[in-house]
Design a protein around this motif. Structure first.
Motif, PDB file in Angstrom:
ATOM      1  N   VAL A  63     -10.274   2.987   7.858  1.00  0.00           N
ATOM      2  CA  VAL A  63      -8.861   3.092   8.213  1.00  0.00           C
ATOM      3  C   VAL A  63      -8.041   3.129   6.927  1.00  0.00           C
ATOM      4  CG1 VAL A  63      -6.936   2.036   9.444  1.00  0.00           C
ATOM      5  CG2 VAL A  63      -9.267   1.786  10.324  1.00  0.00           C
ATOM      6  N   THR A  64      -7.110   4.069   6.848  1.00  0.00           N
ATOM      7  CA  THR A  64      -6.194   4.175   5.714  1.00  0.00           C
ATOM      8  C   THR A  64      -4.783   4.401   6.226  1.00  0.00           C
ATOM      9  OG1 THR A  64      -7.931   5.177   4.351  1.00  0.00           O
ATOM     10  CG2 THR A  64      -5.673   5.392   3.565  1.00  0.00           C
ATOM     11  N   GLU A  65      -3.828   3.667   5.678  1.00  0.00           N
ATOM     12  CA  GLU A  65      -2.423   3.873   6.014  1.00  0.00           C
ATOM     13  C   GLU A  65      -1.612   3.949   4.729  1.00  0.00           C
ATOM     14  OE1 GLU A  65       1.292   1.993   8.611  1.00  0.00           O
ATOM     15  OE2 GLU A  65      -0.433   0.734   8.112  1.00  0.00           O
ATOM     16  N   ASP A  66      -0.842   5.025   4.576  1.00  0.00           N
ATOM     17  CA  ASP A  66       0.014   5.207   3.412  1.00  0.00           C
ATOM     18  C   ASP A  66       1.270   4.373   3.593  1.00  0.00           C
ATOM     19  OD1 ASP A  66       1.503   6.025   1.269  1.00  0.00           O
ATOM     20  OD2 ASP A  66       1.162   8.169   1.591  1.00  0.00           O
ATOM     21  N   GLY A  70       2.900   4.394  -3.704  1.00  0.00           N
ATOM     22  CA  GLY A  70       1.569   4.259  -4.287  1.00  0.00           C
ATOM     23  C   GLY A  70       0.700   3.206  -3.644  1.00  0.00           C
ATOM     24  N   LEU A  71       1.159   2.624  -2.517  1.00  0.00           N
ATOM     25  CA  LEU A  71       0.393   1.590  -1.810  1.00  0.00           C
ATOM     26  C   LEU A  71      -0.288   2.169  -0.576  1.00  0.00           C
ATOM     27  CD1 LEU A  71       2.710  -1.578  -1.836  1.00  0.00           C
ATOM     28  CD2 LEU A  71       0.593  -1.233  -3.127  1.00  0.00           C
ATOM     29  N   SER A 103      -3.469  -0.114  -4.607  1.00  0.00           N
ATOM     30  CA  SER A 103      -2.313   0.363  -5.356  1.00  0.00           C
ATOM     31  C   SER A 103      -2.771   1.340  -6.427  1.00  0.00           C
ATOM     32  CB  SER A 103      -1.584  -0.811  -6.009  1.00  0.00           C
ATOM     33  OG  SER A 103      -0.678  -0.376  -7.000  1.00  0.00           O
ATOM     34  N   SER A 104      -2.016   2.400  -6.610  1.00  0.00           N
ATOM     35  CA  SER A 104      -2.354   3.367  -7.647  1.00  0.00           C
ATOM     36  C   SER A 104      -2.162   2.785  -9.039  1.00  0.00           C
ATOM     37  CB  SER A 104      -1.489   4.622  -7.494  1.00  0.00           C
ATOM     38  OG  SER A 104      -0.105   4.285  -7.523  1.00  0.00           O
TER      39      SER A 104
END
Length: 353
Positions: A63-66, A70-71, A103-104
């Motif tokens: 699961v990925t949520e923008d 950059g988080l 975080s990027s």
């Protein structure tokens, strides 16, 4: 009424936009092998359909949520299964279960049951085979990864250029065998990758196991070579000798194998890609073990392990493999039936999705 309808329309549109920034990915591996093992049953051979020759069969969810700026919010659930019977592969239904923030700028922090840093450094930096980090049915190196996973873990990962670092801490919570602390450092640029890691795990008696590993790999076109070293040091009277020995070959060894003071392993191997479809890999592991018991205090047990694999890729997702492995023990360590040598052969089919 029109204003209410308009408001609901705007709300629905904004909700859809928010969900559009999230992704849920279903992934997995189905791997089934046919395996023959010599000296397995009172000296006779054993024939099996194994639920994972090169890879353990699994089903997972990423699961990925923008979150913007950059988080990202990330999560993973992964279940391991026996593809030959459809049953659960382990007592813990979810072999991985974690959630985190990435975080990027500042790296990634994850919380839950996860792979430990010994497993991470090995599979990412100097895996035994290029197209498959290890052989699921025959994996001496994973036996020195101290369980490969820990419960109740907080892990921090950061990367800057070619350098990656990880730190892990696991809470013992009073009744867990997996209280841990450790870290890794990795450098990978161009054809070279190298790194090392250290991990300490404490059992419920307060006894410790300390693990260290270091190694590197080199890739030049179709050729991949690797070299690594690992060690586990056990406190006397601890509870984890049996648990960590059980992972050495994925099979039952004798009681002397569980009486371990220190275990060292060096290994080296290569993979060569002859064509886009054909890969050939070979690996050799050498292990030494010392013991605590008075009867074995002056005994140094040794193990020689060798495997070769030919893999044919029908596509990017489906491949077939043929594998041959050989084991030879010297000293006090042997298989549970008393045999000191064993040969295994395997053919299988694997699909990733």
């Amino acid at each position: 009424m029109k204003k209410a309808a308009l408001a609901l329309g705007i709300l629905a549109a904004s909700t859809s936009a928010a969900w559009a920034q999230s992704s849920v990915q279903l992934y997995g591996i189905m791997d089934v092998g046919l395996r023959a093992t010599s000296n397995a049953n009172a000296g006779s051979s054993k024939y099996q359909v194994v639920p994972g020759g090169m890879s353990q069969s699994r089903l997972g969810i990423n699961v990925t949520e923008d979150l913007g700026g950059g988080l990202k919010a990330i999560a993973n659930l992964e279940h391991r299964l026996n593809s030959d019977t459809g049953t659960v592969a382990a007592a813990d239904f979810w072999r991985q279960s974690w959630v985190g923030i990435q975080s990027s700028d500042f790296g990634r922090i994850t919380l839950g049951r996860q792979y430990n840093i010994l497993f991470d450094i090995y599979t990412s930096t100097y895996a035994s085979f290029k197209y498959s980090p290890y052989i699921e049915a025959y994996k001496p190196e994973i036996g020195l990864s101290m369980g490969a996973r820990q419960d109740n873990m907080v892990k921090y990962l950061f990367e800057t250029g070619p350098v990656r670092g990880e730190i892990q801490v696991s809470a013992g919570e009073g009744n867990s065998q997996n209280k841990s602390v450790g870290g890794l450092l990795r450098y990978a640029e161009g054809a070279f990758s190298l790194g090392g890691a250290a991990l300490q795990v404490t059992d419920t008696l307060g006894k410790k196991v300390k693990g260290f590993t270091a190694g590197g790999a080199y890739t030049d076109g179709p050729l991949y070579v690797n070299l690594s070293w690992a060690t586990n040091k056990f406190d006397a009277g601890g509870l984890l000798g049996t648990a960590y020995t059980a992972g050495l070959l994925g099979t039952v060894l004798n009681t002397a194998a569980n009486d371990v003071k220190k275990r060292d392993m060096v290994s080296a191997g290569f993979t060569y890609q002859f064509t886009p479809q054909w890969n050939l890999g070979a690996h050799y592991w050498y292990a030494q073990q010392t013991h605590y018991s008075a009867a074995l205090a002056n005994t140094k047990s040794k193990g020689h392990y060798f495997a070769v694999v030919a893999d044919y890729a029908f596509s990017k997702r489906t491949d077939a493999y043929v594998e041959l492995d050989y084991t030879k023990h010297k000293g006090a360590v042997a298989f549970a039936n008393g045999e000191t040598s064993r040969t295994g052969t395997m053919v299988g089919l694997r699909h990733r999705f």
